[in-house]
Enzyme design. Structure first.
Site, PDB file in Angstrom:
ATOM      1  N   CYS A 104       0.813  -1.218   0.000  1.00 40.62           N
ATOM      2  CA  CYS A 104       0.000   0.000   0.000  1.00 40.62           C
ATOM      3  C   CYS A 104       0.852   1.275   0.000  1.00 40.62           C
ATOM      4  CB  CYS A 104      -0.977  -0.026   1.163  1.00 40.62           C
ATOM      5  SG  CYS A 104      -2.397   1.074   0.928  1.00 40.62           S
ATOM      6  N   HIS A 201      -3.821  -6.009   1.868  1.00 34.57           N
ATOM      7  CA  HIS A 201      -3.644  -6.103   3.318  1.00 34.57           C
ATOM      8  C   HIS A 201      -4.215  -7.442   3.769  1.00 34.57           C
ATOM      9  CE1 HIS A 201      -2.650  -1.795   3.734  1.00 34.57           C
ATOM     10  NE2 HIS A 201      -3.616  -1.549   2.872  1.00 34.57           N
TER      11      HIS A 201
END
Length: 249
Positions: A104, A201
């Site tokens: 990310c 994630h």
């Protein structure tokens, strides 16, 4: 002749895992990636040593593997200048084959630049040939990728950054369920050599041991010349993958 790690009677060999900016870039459970690498490395017969590197901290003399997570724009702002100051050292490690996983926010900063939704530009370090612009649409939910090397990868995305790849990076995978790098390209993540960036994630690695094994295996081959896998897939991992895949977006 270099023997494979993990042979019976052999003293466990050290693998140094650098956890990059865990103080600021550790959102949506990304620390679980570090824990997964530790456990998986031990199962393969290694002695992992995790070194946390926050802004201003030195890198250890030996680096076998680097992993970093995501954070809010404010967290990216706090680490961006420090990361740029380390650019040459990190790029040298990447070019020397050190495996890295950036999730990310650090995925974005390992590219050329990240332009936030307010127009602020954060310089990246160009390890990955990607560029990211903040968007108005948030891409959130469970995601499944198809990859040639790692099979199906399962994770959870939550980002508004729109990342596009240049010719120097290839996608991590093709999106089967979810959005990925942006709403239109149909791919997720980026890879250059042994460096992988991804928006997944969840945490990513506990549910995807094939990816952990790739990172550990490349680290072991680079340092010791060989890698002999010893760990198997546990039933808990298989159940977690199946459960995550069934959940709706």
């Amino acid at each position: 002749m270099v023997s494979a790690a993990g042979t019976t009677g052999e003293t466990p060999r050290e693998l140094v895992i650098v956890s990059l900016y865990p103080r600021d870039m550790n959102i949506y459970g990304d620390r679980g990636n570090v824990l997964a690498l530790e456990r998986r490395a031990r199962a393969h017969g290694f002695a992992p040593r995790v070194v946390e590197v926050n802004p201003g901290d030195p890198f250890p003399e030996t680096v076998d593997l680097v992993v970093g997570g995501g954070g809010q724009d404010s967290g990216q702002g706090r680490v961006a200048a420090d990361l740029v100051a380390r650019r040459d050292a990190i790029r040298a490690l990447a070019e020397d084959g050190v495996p890295m996983l950036m999730v990310c926010g650090l995925y974005q900063l390992f590219g050329h630049r990240f332009i936030t939704h307010t127009g602020e530009e954060l310089a990246g370090i160009g390890v990955l040939d990607v560029e990211t612009r903040g968007g108005t649409e948030r891409m959130i939910g469970n995601i499944v990728l198809d990859t040639a090397e790692f099979g199906e990868i399962i994770g959870y995305e939550n980002h508004s950054g729109n990342t596009t790849l240049g010719p120097g990076s290839t996608p991590l995978g093709t999106v089967l369920q979810g959005a990925g790098n942006n709403p239109s390209d149909g791919v997720e993540g980026a890879r250059t050599g042994n460096v992988i960036g991804s928006y997944l994630h969840g945490s990513l690695l506990p549910k995807n041991p094939a990816l952990s094994d790739f990172l550990i295996g490349e680290a072991a081959r680079r340092r010791y010349g060989a890698f002999e896998p010893r760990a198997e897939l546990g039933e808990t991992v298989l159940q977690a993958r199946a459960s995550a895949k069934r959940r709706p977006r």
